[in-house]
Design an enzyme around this catalytic site. Structure first.
Site, PDB file in Angstrom:
ATOM      1  N   ARG A  21     -11.616   2.038  -9.182  1.00 51.85           N
ATOM      2  CA  ARG A  21     -10.714   3.186  -9.367  1.00 51.85           C
ATOM      3  C   ARG A  21     -10.945   3.812 -10.744  1.00 51.85           C
ATOM      4  O   ARG A  21     -11.520   3.173 -11.617  1.00 51.85           O
ATOM      5  CB  ARG A  21      -9.254   2.723  -9.229  1.00 51.85           C
ATOM      6  CG  ARG A  21      -8.961   2.298  -7.806  1.00 51.85           C
ATOM      7  CD  ARG A  21      -7.488   2.161  -7.544  1.00 51.85           C
ATOM      8  NE  ARG A  21      -7.288   1.885  -6.139  1.00 51.85           N
ATOM      9  CZ  ARG A  21      -6.130   2.006  -5.511  1.00 51.85           C
ATOM     10  NH1 ARG A  21      -5.060   2.395  -6.162  1.00 51.85           N
ATOM     11  NH2 ARG A  21      -6.037   1.739  -4.230  1.00 51.85           N
TER      12      ARG A  21
ATOM     13  N   ASP B 158       0.838  -1.202   0.000  1.00 58.60           N
ATOM     14  CA  ASP B 158       0.000   0.000   0.000  1.00 58.60           C
ATOM     15  C   ASP B 158       0.872   1.251   0.000  1.00 58.60           C
ATOM     16  O   ASP B 158       1.951   1.258   0.584  1.00 58.60           O
ATOM     17  CB  ASP B 158      -0.889  -0.035   1.263  1.00 58.60           C
ATOM     18  CG  ASP B 158      -2.055   0.928   1.159  1.00 58.60           C
ATOM     19  OD1 ASP B 158      -2.268   1.511   0.074  1.00 58.60           O
ATOM     20  OD2 ASP B 158      -2.759   1.109   2.176  1.00 58.60           O
TER      21      ASP B 158
ATOM     22  N   GLY C 120       0.110   5.398  -4.431  1.00 63.75           N
ATOM     23  CA  GLY C 120      -0.493   6.685  -4.802  1.00 63.75           C
ATOM     24  C   GLY C 120       0.131   7.832  -4.011  1.00 63.75           C
ATOM     25  O   GLY C 120       0.505   8.865  -4.579  1.00 63.75           O
TER      26      GLY C 120
ATOM     27  N   HIS D 279       2.807   3.279  -9.054  1.00 58.36           N
ATOM     28  CA  HIS D 279       2.634   1.838  -9.284  1.00 58.36           C
ATOM     29  C   HIS D 279       3.889   1.242  -9.941  1.00 58.36           C
ATOM     30  O   HIS D 279       4.308   0.145  -9.621  1.00 58.36           O
ATOM     31  CB  HIS D 279       1.401   1.587 -10.159  1.00 58.36           C
ATOM     32  CG  HIS D 279       0.108   1.897  -9.459  1.00 58.36           C
ATOM     33  ND1 HIS D 279      -0.142   1.509  -8.167  1.00 58.36           N
ATOM     34  CD2 HIS D 279      -1.008   2.559  -9.873  1.00 58.36           C
ATOM     35  CE1 HIS D 279      -1.356   1.921  -7.808  1.00 58.36           C
ATOM     36  NE2 HIS D 279      -1.890   2.568  -8.820  1.00 58.36           N
TER      37      HIS D 279
ATOM     38  N   LEU E 158      11.612 -20.106  -4.420  1.00 62.57           N
ATOM     39  CA  LEU E 158      10.602 -19.326  -3.674  1.00 62.57           C
ATOM     40  C   LEU E 158       9.272 -19.448  -4.402  1.00 62.57           C
ATOM     41  O   LEU E 158       9.232 -19.456  -5.636  1.00 62.57           O
ATOM     42  CB  LEU E 158      11.021 -17.840  -3.648  1.00 62.57           C
ATOM     43  CG  LEU E 158      10.026 -16.889  -2.985  1.00 62.57           C
ATOM     44  CD1 LEU E 158      10.163 -16.956  -1.462  1.00 62.57           C
ATOM     45  CD2 LEU E 158      10.240 -15.447  -3.453  1.00 62.57           C
TER      46      LEU E 158
ATOM     47  N   TRP F 148     -11.376  -2.376  -9.040  1.00 59.00           N
ATOM     48  CA  TRP F 148     -12.021  -2.054 -10.325  1.00 59.00           C
ATOM     49  C   TRP F 148     -12.752  -0.713 -10.255  1.00 59.00           C
ATOM     50  O   TRP F 148     -13.052  -0.117 -11.289  1.00 59.00           O
ATOM     51  CB  TRP F 148     -13.026  -3.140 -10.723  1.00 59.00           C
ATOM     52  CG  TRP F 148     -12.416  -4.460 -11.064  1.00 59.00           C
ATOM     53  CD1 TRP F 148     -12.511  -5.617 -10.338  1.00 59.00           C
ATOM     54  CD2 TRP F 148     -11.634  -4.790 -12.221  1.00 59.00           C
ATOM     55  NE1 TRP F 148     -11.834  -6.632 -10.960  1.00 59.00           N
ATOM     56  CE2 TRP F 148     -11.283  -6.157 -12.123  1.00 59.00           C
ATOM     57  CE3 TRP F 148     -11.184  -4.074 -13.337  1.00 59.00           C
ATOM     58  CZ2 TRP F 148     -10.517  -6.823 -13.079  1.00 59.00           C
ATOM     59  CZ3 TRP F 148     -10.411  -4.728 -14.301  1.00 59.00           C
ATOM     60  CH2 TRP F 148     -10.091  -6.077 -14.163  1.00 59.00           C
TER      61      TRP F 148
HETATM   62  C1  FPP Z   1      -1.627   0.195  -3.508  1.00 57.47           C
HETATM   63  O1  FPP Z   1      -1.235   1.502  -3.683  1.00 57.47           O
HETATM   64  C2  FPP Z   1      -1.193  -0.779  -4.477  1.00 57.47           C
HETATM   65  C3  FPP Z   1      -1.997  -1.382  -5.407  1.00 57.47           C
HETATM   66  C4  FPP Z   1      -3.323  -0.939  -5.804  1.00 57.47           C
HETATM   67  C5  FPP Z   1      -1.546  -2.613  -6.016  1.00 57.47           C
HETATM   68  C6  FPP Z   1      -0.652  -2.438  -7.190  1.00 57.47           C
HETATM   69  C7  FPP Z   1       0.684  -2.919  -6.830  1.00 57.47           C
HETATM   70  C8  FPP Z   1       1.729  -2.800  -7.610  1.00 57.47           C
HETATM   71  C9  FPP Z   1       1.647  -2.152  -8.942  1.00 57.47           C
HETATM   72  C10 FPP Z   1       3.000  -3.341  -7.145  1.00 57.47           C
HETATM   73  C11 FPP Z   1       3.532  -4.366  -8.079  1.00 57.47           C
HETATM   74  C12 FPP Z   1       2.682  -5.563  -8.222  1.00 57.47           C
HETATM   75  C13 FPP Z   1       2.700  -6.397  -9.298  1.00 57.47           C
HETATM   76  C14 FPP Z   1       2.018  -7.705  -9.234  1.00 57.47           C
HETATM   77  C15 FPP Z   1       3.387  -6.060 -10.549  1.00 57.47           C
HETATM   78  P1  FPP Z   1      -2.374   2.618  -3.619  1.00 57.47           P
HETATM   79  O2  FPP Z   1      -2.564   3.128  -5.013  1.00 57.47           O
HETATM   80  O3  FPP Z   1      -3.615   2.070  -2.984  1.00 57.47           O
HETATM   81  O4  FPP Z   1      -1.707   3.667  -2.686  1.00 57.47           O
HETATM   82  P2  FPP Z   1      -2.440   4.901  -1.940  1.00 57.47           P
HETATM   83  O5  FPP Z   1      -3.275   4.289  -0.841  1.00 57.47           O
HETATM   84  O6  FPP Z   1      -1.288   5.696  -1.420  1.00 57.47           O
HETATM   85  O7  FPP Z   1      -3.255   5.647  -2.952  1.00 57.47           O
END
Ligand code: FPP
Length: 250
Positions: free
Chosen positions: A85, A34, A37, A51, A145, A83
């Site tokens: 978002r 988390d 953003g 991301h 792993l 979804w």
């Molecule tokens: C949360 O950040 C993260 C996600 C919605 C998941 C996406 C994760 C990645 C892109 C990392 C890599 C993963 C893979 C499988 C390639 P947020 O946008 O909710 O953060 P915020 O709460 O600060 O807005």
């Protein structure tokens, strides 16, 4: 050095080798990644940049995990709620997953990482679905792993689906037990996490591994996910090692 000294020294060395780096090692770790953003906003960057930095953090974390005693690492990549978002963020994320499978996951394959996805696939594009199946197949024999990626996943939906499968199988009410429910979950081979880490300072589960985390330890860190890596993982494992797990007992 006398013979006795030599024997004692050899025994001490053997004991040191047997002793893991941490007194209590978490073999199965799950991470709620988390803060992408916020990381981007603090830098005046678009959320997609957060991301993207998050994928680099994932790679660092996966590469550090085996040497810290981790056998299974499970990450929350995309929830059933994600979804909702904005369309452009969802679309950027889907592109990023595709790019990550093509690039970073192939590199992790060469390092002996077995990769599996769990959650719904029917809402992903045909090409992303094919990529997921492809990397799962190519990495199936890897043993360094296990990397589990929760995609279009939600803990409640998973339990509802398990109940449906059990009812469809025609089993009697008395035939339902915890083992049967466990077997009916989205990824029956996924081990229950010893430790669940959530980054970015939020302290909630957000529908992640509800059944599997019944006895997990939780570590919440204020580090934003894009800043996470080997050191932060080691800190979380050290915190875990200080806990005493009781599984409901004394
Ligand atoms: C949360 O950040 C993260 C996600 C919605 C998941 C996406 C994760 C990645 C892109 C990392 C890599 C993963 C893979 C499988 C390639 P947020 O946008 O909710 O953060 P915020 O709460 O600060 O807005």
């Amino acid at each position: 050095m006398t013979v006795l000294d030599r024997l004692l020294r050899a025994r001490r060395l053997r004991a040191q080798q047997r002793e893991p780096d941490l007194p209590q090692a978490a073999r199965a770790v799950a991470i709620i990644m988390d803060g992408n953003g916020r990381w981007a906003r603090r830098r005046g960057l678009p959320v997609a940049a957060g991301h993207r930095a998050g994928t680099a953090a994932l790679r660092r974390t996966v590469e550090a995990a085996p040497d810290l005693g981790i056998r299974s690492l499970c990450v929350y990549a995309f929830s059933t709620e994600n979804w909702t978002r904005p369309d452009d963020e969802v679309s950027d994320l889907m592109d990023l997953f595709a790019e990550t499978i093509r690039g970073q996951f192939e590199d992790l394959h060469r390092q002996g990482v077995r990769i599996r996805f769990f959650g719904r696939r029917d809402r992903a594009s045909d090409s992303l679905r094919a990529q997921m199946a492809g990397i799962e197949e190519r990495t199936a024999a890897n043993e360094r792993l296990d990397l589990w990626v929760a995609f279009d996943y939600g803990g409640r939906a998973e339990i509802v689906e398990a109940c449906r499968e059990i009812v469809r199988s025609g089993v009697t009410a008395e035939g339902v037990d915890a083992a049967l429910i466990r077997q009916s979950l989205a990824a029956p081979d996924l081990p229950d996490p010893d430790l669940v880490i959530r980054t970015s300072g939020e302290q909630r589960l957000s529908n992640f591994l509800l059944w599997q985390s019944a006895y997990a330890e939780y570590v919440f860190t204020t580090t934003l996910w894009p800043d996470f890596g080997a050191d932060a993982l080691r800190d979380a494992l050290a915190e875990y090692a200080r806990r005493r797990r009781r599984f409901g007992g004394r």
